[in-house]
Design an enzyme around this catalytic site. Structure first.
Site: not given
Length: 240
Positions: A12-13
Site C-alpha cells: 500500500d502506498c
C-alpha cells in the site's frame, strides 16, 4: 517463515510510504482556517476516514481525485462548515503535495536489491505518478483503483496483482503484502491467503486516524513501526 523467504513485496502506498495524514491535514488547512473548523486533527482524520471509505464503497468507479473532492464536500456538510467549490477542487488535487515518510525512499532502495516491488493503491494513476517520483522508484508492478474500478478493501487489486505476478512465474506464496491499514489492506490480504507485514505508522497514537478500524480481527505475520525498522529486520535475517 522469514521475510527473506519472499520474492515480491506488494505495498500500500498512502499511510505506508507516503505520509497521507500530514498531507491531508495540510491540504485541509485553508478550509479549516476560512470556515473556522474547530475539530482537532484526530477528529478531522476520523471524519475523513468515515466519509472517504463510504464514498469508495458507494462509487467504486470514481477517480480518486474526484473522490477527494466529494469527500471534502461531505465533510463540510457533516461538520456544518461548507467547503467552497475551489476548496473542494484543490483538495482533490492535493495528492501530488503529500510528502513521503523520511525513511521510505531509502528503505525501498535497499529492498529493491532483494525483491520485486509492487504498488496496490487506492488512488488514480496521475496522482500516484507524483508519489512515485517522491519515492524514487520504478516499481515492477502498479495496480491502482483506476485500473480495477474499485477501492480496497474490495479484492480486485489483489486479484489483478496476483494474476500478473503469476504470469511472471511468481506464486502468491512468494508475495508479502506490506501496509499500514488493517482495514484497507491486511483484512483483504488475509482473505486472499497472503502473508502480510504491518507497518504500524500510528504506533503510540490513539485512534485509527485517516483509516477506519478493521471490521474483524486480523493478525499480520510481522509488525514494525516504520520502513526503516523493516529494513533492519531484513538485515538481521540476512546476517543469520
Amino acid at each position: 517463515m522469514r521475510i527473506t523467504d519472499f520474492d515480491v513485496l506488494t505495498f500500500d502506498c498512502y499511510g505506508t510510504l507516503i505520509d497521507w495524514e500530514s498531507g491531508i491535514l495540510a491540504a485541509l488547512a485553508p478550509w479549516r482556517k476560512r470556515a473556522g473548523v474547530t475539530l482537532g486533527d484526530e477528529a478531522l482524520l476520523t471524519l475523513f476516514s468515515e466519509v472517504e471509505s463510504k464514498i469508495e464503497a458507494e462509487r467504486p468507479a470514481l477517480l480518486y481525485s474526484d473522490l477527494l473532492t466529494a469527500t471534502l464536500r461531505e465533510m463540510g456538510g457533516r461538520s456544518g462548515h461548507a467547503a467552497t467549490p475551489a476548496e473542494a477542487a484543490a483538495f482533490g488535487q492535493s495528492v501530488k503535495d503529500w510528502p513521503a515518510f523520511p525513511d521510505s525512499a531509502e528503505a525501498l532502495s535497499y529492498l529493491k536489491q532483494h525483491y520485486k516491488l509492487a504498488i496496490l493503491s487506492n488512488v488514480d494513476r496521475a496522482s500516484f505518478a507524483h508519489s512515485a517520483r517522491r519515492l524514487g522508484q520504478n516499481f515492477d508492478l502498479v495496480v491502482t483503483a483506476q485500473d480495477v474500478g474499485s477501492y480496497k478493501p474490495a479484492l480486485a487489486h489483489f486479484e489483478v496483482a496476483l494474476a500478473r505476478l503469476a504470469a511472471m512465474g511468481i506464486p502468491k506464496q512468494k508475495v508479502l503484502h506490506t501496509a499500514q491499514s488493517l482495514f484497507h489492506d491486511h483484512v483483504p490480504a488475509k482473505k486472499m491467503g497472503l502473508a502480510s507485514f504491518w507497518i504500524d505508522r500510528r504506533a503510540g497514537k490513539t485512534g485509527t486516524g485517516a483509516t477506519k478500524p478493521p471490521p474483524e480481527p486480523v493478525k499480520p505475520d510481522w509488525t514494525a513501526p516504520s520502513m526503516a525498522a523493516m529494513v533492519e529486520m531484513h538485515k538481521r535475517e540476512k546476517a543469520r
